[in-house]
Design a protein around this motif. Sequence first.
Motif, short mmCIF file in Angstrom:
data_model
loop_
_atom_site.label_atom_id
_atom_site.label_comp_id
_atom_site.label_asym_id
_atom_site.label_seq_id
_atom_site.Cartn_x
_atom_site.Cartn_y
_atom_site.Cartn_z
N ASN A 10 5.41 4.67 -0.95
CA ASN A 10 4.82 3.66 -1.82
C ASN A 10 5.45 2.30 -1.56
O ASN A 10 6.53 2.20 -0.98
N SER A 11 4.77 1.25 -2.01
CA SER A 11 5.28 -0.13 -1.89
C SER A 11 5.74 -0.43 -0.48
O SER A 11 6.86 -0.91 -0.25
N LEU A 12 4.90 -0.11 0.47
CA LEU A 12 5.28 -0.26 1.88
C LEU A 12 5.49 -1.73 2.25
O LEU A 12 4.79 -2.62 1.75
N ARG A 69 0.65 8.79 2.65
CA ARG A 69 1.32 10.09 2.59
C ARG A 69 1.27 10.75 3.96
O ARG A 69 0.19 10.95 4.52
N GLN A 84 5.65 10.92 0.66
CA GLN A 84 4.85 9.94 -0.06
C GLN A 84 5.56 8.60 0.03
O GLN A 84 6.72 8.48 -0.39
N ASP A 134 0.83 -1.20 0.00
CA ASP A 134 0.00 0.00 0.00
C ASP A 134 0.86 1.25 0.00
O ASP A 134 2.09 1.20 0.18
N SER A 135 0.18 2.38 -0.17
CA SER A 135 0.82 3.68 -0.12
C SER A 135 0.22 4.52 1.00
O SER A 135 -0.91 4.29 1.43
N ARG A 172 11.13 4.31 -3.35
CA ARG A 172 9.80 4.05 -2.82
C ARG A 172 9.20 5.27 -2.13
O ARG A 172 7.99 5.46 -2.18
#
Length: 119
Positions: free
Chosen positions: A84-86, A19, A82, A16-17, A67
């Motif tokens: 991403n690709s957690l 912010r 931000q 998931d992403s 990421r």
Amino acid sequence: QVQLVESGGGLVQVGDSLRLSCAASGRTFSIRYMGWFRQAPGKERENVARIGWSSGDTYYTDSVRGRFTASRDNIKNTLYLQMNSLIPEDTAVYYCAARGYGTDKYNYWGQGTQVTVSS
């Protein structure tokens, strides 16, 4: 003095992403760099990203490069991260911090926001 307030943490799934935001107030004209740090349980605090407040130049630690993206809105005096690709290894309390001119020390810190990545 600079005041910093983070927001945007939460519980997400792998891949998931998310912010994060960090609202700055006070003597923001004195900021040279803003940084994002994180601290996981039992681990030392880690500087994951840094951005020049005026220049926009960025730095990322190896584990997040590609990421995570740090950005800032100088009109809103807000810093963003931000993510991403957690992955589960990203689970930590995330802090934003501000560093002024003529020092290598981050003198102002936010209260932190928890990010938990569940597998």
